[in-house]
Write an enzyme that holds these catalytic residues in place. Structure first.
Site, PDB file in Angstrom:
ATOM      1  N   ASP A  99     -12.895  37.779  10.998  1.00  0.00           N
ATOM      2  CA  ASP A  99     -12.879  38.574  12.213  1.00  0.00           C
ATOM      3  C   ASP A  99     -13.715  39.809  11.944  1.00  0.00           C
ATOM      4  O   ASP A  99     -13.625  40.415  10.868  1.00  0.00           O
ATOM      5  CB  ASP A  99     -11.452  38.960  12.623  1.00  0.00           C
ATOM      6  CG  ASP A  99     -11.395  39.446  14.065  1.00  0.00           C
ATOM      7  OD1 ASP A  99     -12.056  38.835  14.921  1.00  0.00           O
ATOM      8  OD2 ASP A  99     -10.699  40.439  14.339  1.00  0.00           O
TER       9      ASP A  99
ATOM     10  N   PHE B 194     -26.955  39.075  17.636  1.00  0.00           N
ATOM     11  CA  PHE B 194     -26.069  38.899  18.783  1.00  0.00           C
ATOM     12  C   PHE B 194     -25.098  40.069  18.804  1.00  0.00           C
ATOM     13  O   PHE B 194     -25.128  40.936  17.934  1.00  0.00           O
ATOM     14  CB  PHE B 194     -25.330  37.557  18.703  1.00  0.00           C
ATOM     15  CG  PHE B 194     -24.506  37.381  17.446  1.00  0.00           C
ATOM     16  CD1 PHE B 194     -23.144  37.653  17.448  1.00  0.00           C
ATOM     17  CD2 PHE B 194     -25.081  36.953  16.260  1.00  0.00           C
ATOM     18  CE1 PHE B 194     -22.373  37.487  16.304  1.00  0.00           C
ATOM     19  CE2 PHE B 194     -24.329  36.773  15.116  1.00  0.00           C
ATOM     20  CZ  PHE B 194     -22.972  37.051  15.134  1.00  0.00           C
ATOM     21  N   GLY B 195     -24.238  40.100  19.803  1.00  0.00           N
ATOM     22  CA  GLY B 195     -23.287  41.203  19.902  1.00  0.00           C
ATOM     23  C   GLY B 195     -23.988  42.542  20.077  1.00  0.00           C
ATOM     24  O   GLY B 195     -24.873  42.696  20.922  1.00  0.00           O
TER      25      GLY B 195
ATOM     26  N   ARG C 221     -20.867  41.041   7.354  1.00  0.00           N
ATOM     27  CA  ARG C 221     -20.421  39.658   7.164  1.00  0.00           C
ATOM     28  C   ARG C 221     -20.938  39.099   5.837  1.00  0.00           C
ATOM     29  O   ARG C 221     -20.191  38.455   5.089  1.00  0.00           O
ATOM     30  CB  ARG C 221     -20.890  38.803   8.342  1.00  0.00           C
ATOM     31  CG  ARG C 221     -20.293  37.407   8.372  1.00  0.00           C
ATOM     32  CD  ARG C 221     -20.589  36.703   9.687  1.00  0.00           C
ATOM     33  NE  ARG C 221     -19.896  37.365  10.788  1.00  0.00           N
ATOM     34  CZ  ARG C 221     -20.517  38.065  11.754  1.00  0.00           C
ATOM     35  NH1 ARG C 221     -21.829  38.187  11.754  1.00  0.00           N
ATOM     36  NH2 ARG C 221     -19.838  38.632  12.712  1.00  0.00           N
TER      37      ARG C 221
ATOM     38  N   ASP D  62     -25.962  43.964  17.900  1.00  0.00           N
ATOM     39  CA  ASP D  62     -27.084  44.073  16.967  1.00  0.00           C
ATOM     40  C   ASP D  62     -28.287  44.852  17.510  1.00  0.00           C
ATOM     41  O   ASP D  62     -28.900  45.635  16.771  1.00  0.00           O
ATOM     42  CB  ASP D  62     -27.538  42.691  16.511  1.00  0.00           C
ATOM     43  CG  ASP D  62     -26.571  42.059  15.512  1.00  0.00           C
ATOM     44  OD1 ASP D  62     -25.613  42.752  15.089  1.00  0.00           O
ATOM     45  OD2 ASP D  62     -26.769  40.885  15.152  1.00  0.00           O
TER      46      ASP D  62
ATOM     47  N   THR E 208     -15.103  29.202  13.354  1.00  0.00           N
ATOM     48  CA  THR E 208     -15.578  29.952  14.509  1.00  0.00           C
ATOM     49  C   THR E 208     -16.171  28.998  15.547  1.00  0.00           C
ATOM     50  O   THR E 208     -16.759  27.973  15.196  1.00  0.00           O
ATOM     51  CB  THR E 208     -16.628  31.002  14.109  1.00  0.00           C
ATOM     52  OG1 THR E 208     -17.077  31.703  15.279  1.00  0.00           O
ATOM     53  CG2 THR E 208     -17.824  30.362  13.424  1.00  0.00           C
TER      54      THR E 208
END
Length: 206
Positions: A73, A157-158, A186, A160, A11
């Protein structure tokens, strides 16, 4: 085939790379990220599923670097949006969208919906490729929750800050990295893959 002595986390996302590094820290191998390889490529994520994209990222990078690569992913699926943003989670608001832009678009799409219609889940598919590009292990797991009406918390992040773990009445943004490592999609997917990784590290190749 060389033994798995070095594992490359496939990544370019520093936050995601940090999460992955913590999850595989106990493995008896040297762990690298793509930040350690200036020659690393950008694999086109044009698959039709999380699984397809994870395999492409792992396999493509493994062949290019001649290394064992763990690709994954992940993304957010919202029930009332038919599973969107799904595999387009990172670019929901556009090709170069920021986390804030993606979050604002998601909130707009869900505007006015009650909590019962804001159910969502994070999905992660992980794939391990050997230096020839062959996929040697895969796993997939989920984390269920719901989307709040406004962000809460500074961690992660994203999505969250919007993703609430209902049982805790807190978002991943509020719970922090230690709790997220225990509960997240994850972490669950990687934990399922760890036995395969350990087995590959112990094999004697001929």
């Amino acid at each position: 085939m060389p033994k798995l002595r070095q594992l490359v986390l496939g990544t370019h996302n520093r936050s995601k790379g940090g999460e992955l590094a913590e999850l595989v820290r106990s493995l008896p191998c040297e762990v690298k990220t793509l930040a350690d390889f200036p020659e690393a490529i950008e694999v086109v994520e044009d698959g039709d599923s999380f699984a397809a994209n994870a395999r492409r990222k792992a396999s493509g990078q493994a062949v290019h670097l001649g290394a064992w690569v763990l690709g994954e992913d992940s993304g957010l699926e919202v029930e009332s949006l038919g599973g969107s943003p799904g595999i387009f989670s990172a670019r929901y608001a556009g090709a170069d969208a920021t986390d804030d832009q993606n979050n604002r678009k998601l909130l707009a799409e869900l505007d006015g919906l009650p909590p019962a219609r804001r159910r969502a889940r994070y999905v992660c598919h992980a794939a391990l490729a050997d230096p020839t590009g062959e996929i040697r292990g895969e796993s997939e797991d989920f984390c269920c929750g719901r989307i709040l009406t406004q962000p809460a918390g500074e961690h992660g992040f994203g999505y969250d800050p919007l993703f609430e773990i209902v049982e805790y009445h807190r978002t991943f943004g509020q719970l922090g990295p230690a709790v997220k490592r225990c509960l997240s999609h994850r972490s669950r997917a990687i934990r399922r893959l760890v036995p395969s990784l350990r087995n590959l590290m112990s094999l004697r190749w001929v």
